[in-house]
Design an enzyme around this catalytic site. Sequence first.
Site, PDB file in Angstrom:
ATOM      1  N   THR A   1       3.521 -13.899  34.434  1.00 22.92           N
ATOM      2  CA  THR A   1       4.628 -14.039  35.374  1.00 22.92           C
ATOM      3  C   THR A   1       4.963 -15.511  35.602  1.00 22.92           C
ATOM      4  OG1 THR A   1       5.114 -13.820  37.729  1.00 22.92           O
ATOM      5  CG2 THR A   1       2.821 -13.777  37.151  1.00 22.92           C
ATOM      6  N   ASP A   2       6.193 -15.766  36.058  1.00 20.40           N
ATOM      7  CA  ASP A   2       6.560 -17.147  36.421  1.00 20.40           C
ATOM      8  C   ASP A   2       5.862 -17.582  37.707  1.00 20.40           C
ATOM      9  OD1 ASP A   2       7.975 -15.520  38.186  1.00 20.40           O
ATOM     10  OD2 ASP A   2       9.910 -16.507  37.876  1.00 20.40           O
ATOM     11  N   GLU A   3       5.290 -16.615  38.442  1.00 18.48           N
ATOM     12  CA  GLU A   3       4.703 -16.956  39.742  1.00 18.48           C
ATOM     13  C   GLU A   3       3.478 -17.854  39.606  1.00 18.48           C
ATOM     14  OE1 GLU A   3       4.676 -13.756  42.615  1.00 18.48           O
ATOM     15  OE2 GLU A   3       6.281 -12.725  41.560  1.00 18.48           O
TER      16      GLU A   3
ATOM     17  N   TYR B   1      -2.140 -12.611  44.163  1.00 11.93           N
ATOM     18  CA  TYR B   1      -1.586 -12.026  42.920  1.00 11.93           C
ATOM     19  C   TYR B   1      -1.387 -13.101  41.862  1.00 11.93           C
ATOM     20  CZ  TYR B   1       2.108 -10.591  39.664  1.00 11.93           C
ATOM     21  OH  TYR B   1       2.854 -10.378  38.528  1.00 11.93           O
TER      22      TYR B   1
ATOM     23  N   LYS C   1      -3.214 -13.746  38.181  1.00  9.11           N
ATOM     24  CA  LYS C   1      -2.504 -13.790  36.892  1.00  9.11           C
ATOM     25  C   LYS C   1      -2.772 -15.132  36.192  1.00  9.11           C
ATOM     26  CE  LYS C   1      -0.028 -11.156  35.300  1.00  9.11           C
ATOM     27  NZ  LYS C   1      -0.256  -9.972  34.425  1.00  9.11           N
TER      28      LYS C   1
END
Length: 350
Positions: free
Chosen positions: A130-132, A155, A159
Amino acid sequence: MVILITGGAGFIGSNLIHYWLAQNPGDTIVNFDALTYAGNLANLAGVESNPNYHFFQGDLRKQEQLDEVFEQFSIDSVIHLAAESHVDRSINDPSPFIESNIKGTFQLLETARNHWQEDLKDHRFLHVSTDEVYGTLGKEGLFTEQTPFAPNSPYSASKASSDHLVRAWHHTFGMDTLITHCSNNYGPYQFPEKLIPLMIRNCLLGKELPVYGDGLQVRDWLYVEDHCEALDVVFHRGQSGESYNIGGLNEWENLSMVRYICQFMDAELGNSPEQSCLNLIRHIQDRPGHDRRYAIDASKIQNQLGWQPRHQIGEGLEKTMRWYLDHQEWVEQVTSGAYRDYYKHHYGTG
Ligand code: NAD
Ligand code: TYD
């Protein structure tokens, strides 16, 4: 080629399986999924009878189940999507995120390495991230593949940890790995705990529309089918050991997105101004550690692999909202039981 898709009963995974079987009819897909609250076999109705599709109910945290699926199906490649994926749940209870996203990815990498040890370089492992992991942006700038990781939620930290493991398995053991960092997806089969399907469902039920804080946080939205196409392109043409950002070039403030959904639903439901869904918007307490803005620079995948999103946001949102209107039974089914408890606990209302 026999490809193991983990998390294939979830939102992106099920869209990917539909997409893959149509685009790559010579491949066999094995869907490995634990069927957590987010996994639903109804998402795969229509592909179950395809002889190139197999479902294996298994948990990344159970080593024997990973060994079994690799042995039973002689897996050639992996596309790894299975994860706990909702930021709010990671704030309520980080533990499953550590177990599934970090430990689960470690066990999957090790299983693949053991099973492929004779010819490790001939097997691809695509890790969907993810970009997060890049943290948050101010008003300006975009995430590139060089942006340092700065995850802010349990989260995104889980990741980012799994991304580091995949990177290390490439550099240390020579595994043929790829990592993708995608922005927020929307489309059919998304569980109604995420912003867009939650707002659609609440509009239909006449329930309050909970907007965190001032609602001026920005997300970069990508229609899920475009993400699936990007994964196909990266899997077939990506360079071993590389990572690729995938984005929608569609930045929206949350409040504008919610208003857009309200206006569409008002037109569909024939609401008068007094009945407008806009009246249901409620600003509630902000998410702790809420990332203000995400936005992706997708020039690497565009320039090197020729991918760019096909859907304009208006078209993608309309398809999505129509899908939810046409699949209210699906929504009802996935939101019965444990979802109600989650909703009440998180939003303080039934
Ligand atoms: P999802 O929550 O809809 O689906 C996750 C799936 O993984 C479910 O079917 C669940 O049953 C399965 N799963 C969870 N833990 C498991 C375990 N221990 N063993 C086996 N299966 C397990 O998630 P999604 O939105 O489809 O996201 C898929 C992947 O894409 C995730 O890795 C996520 O981090 C990433 N991603 C999502 C988005 C997005 O906007 N949704 C954006 C970028 C990246
Ligand atoms: P979400 O769909 O959970 O994705 P992510 O947090 O991974 O970006 O949320 C998207 C944005 O919408 C995020 O800024 C949080 C906000 N949001 C709300 O304002 N209200 C809600 O009820 C939800 C679920 C999200």
